[in-house]
Design an enzyme around this catalytic site. Structure first.
Site, PDB file in Angstrom:
ATOM      1  CB  SER A  41      -0.943   0.300   1.408  1.00  0.00           C
ATOM      2  OG  SER A  41      -0.621  -0.212   2.157  1.00  0.00           O
ATOM      3  CG  HIS A 248      -1.332   3.712   4.265  1.00  0.00           C
ATOM      4  ND1 HIS A 248      -2.252   3.159   5.414  1.00  0.00           N
ATOM      5  CD2 HIS A 248      -0.842   2.972   4.228  1.00  0.00           C
ATOM      6  CE1 HIS A 248      -1.979   1.735   5.287  1.00  0.00           C
ATOM      7  NE2 HIS A 248      -1.051   1.555   4.032  1.00  0.00           N
TER       8      HIS A 248
END
Length: 267
Positions: A41, A248
């Site tokens: 990711s 993230h």
């Protein structure tokens, strides 16, 4: 005569400056590259928004560092098969097929899911310091025992399928700036999480160098932009409305952190 000498000097300086700029701009040298991006990711760009329709649940973002490299450098060809949630086995089984003998540049970010990044953060958020520290310790033990071997399998697969490629292994940012006023997790939990990320990065760097690859270390550039820092945050904190983007990089983190480090390493 004076004017003539000035004109000659100006032309000489211009020529010299042009040569210097040509050497300083890697995009010109990379225009013929055939680039393939692999990984999880952090490589697909989860958290950076602007996901491509074709990527589906892999959530490949046009703001991810591989896509930014493609936009700015414009290599001869580009393909990203990076996918949210990918582990080393997923790269081997599902992503390496994108490589070929004509591939000249490969990037890969993987390994975090193999030691359970997501599960660790869930434990640390939902439970106390004791449980958090224990979860990170389990991950560290797994990383020490297994990660180098798992990464070696990925790297050997890349060399087998793309023997002529330059390969850049891109690491992970450390999540927290310590010794600041910050709500949420305890200082002990934050320090232990950072310790675990540093261990994963260090093992990854050693494995990359052992394979003859370049390691692109993003830890330094994220300092001052981490969670609990006072600068612009380049990482998403826990987001209850969209848990998947938690921890993230933001679009700014991809553009200001990941992209320049990768571009510098890619040459």
């Amino acid at each position: 005569m004076r004017r003539s000498r000035l004109v000659t000097l100006a032309l000489s300086l211009a020529a010299s400056l042009g040569a210097t700029l040509a050497l300083a701009v890697p995009a010109q040298a990379a225009a013929t590259d055939r680039y393939v991006a692999l990984g999880d990711s952090y490589a697909s760009g989860v958290g950076a928004g602007s996901y491509t329709t074709e990527s589906g649940s892999c959530q490949r973002s046009t703001n991810a560092y591989p896509a930014l490299y493609n936009t700015n450098v414009q290599p001869a060809s580009y393909r990203s098969v990076a996918c949210s949630g990918a582990r080393t086995t997923d790269v081997v089984n599902s992503q390496l097929a994108a490589l070929g003998s004509t591939t000249t540049l490969v990037s890969v970010t993987v390994g975090g899911n193999d030691v359970g990044f997501a599960n660790i953060m869930t434990t640390c958020v939902l439970y106390g310091t004791t449980e958090c520290v224990a979860a990170v310790q389990v991950a560290e033990d797994k990383a020490r025992a297994d990660l180098a071997g798992l990464l070696a399998t990925v790297y050997n697969g890349i060399k087998s399928r793309a023997p002529s490629a330059r390969v850049v292994v891109v690491g992970y940012p450390v999540f927290y700036q310590l010794n600041t006023l910050c709500v949420g997790l305890s200082d002990t939990s934050r320090a232990k999480i950072n310790e675990g990320i540093n261990l994963v990065d260090d093992i990854t760097r050693s494995a990359a160098l052992a394979a003859g690859f370049t390691f692109a270390d993003v830890r330094s550039i994220f300092v001052g932009h981490q969670l609990c820092s006072y600068g612009e945050k380049w990482l998403h904190a826990l987001n209850y409305t969209n848990l998947g983007i938690s921890y993230h990089p933001t679009a700014a983190g991809q553009a200001g952190g990941y992209y320049p480090v990768f571009r510098g390493a890619a040459g």
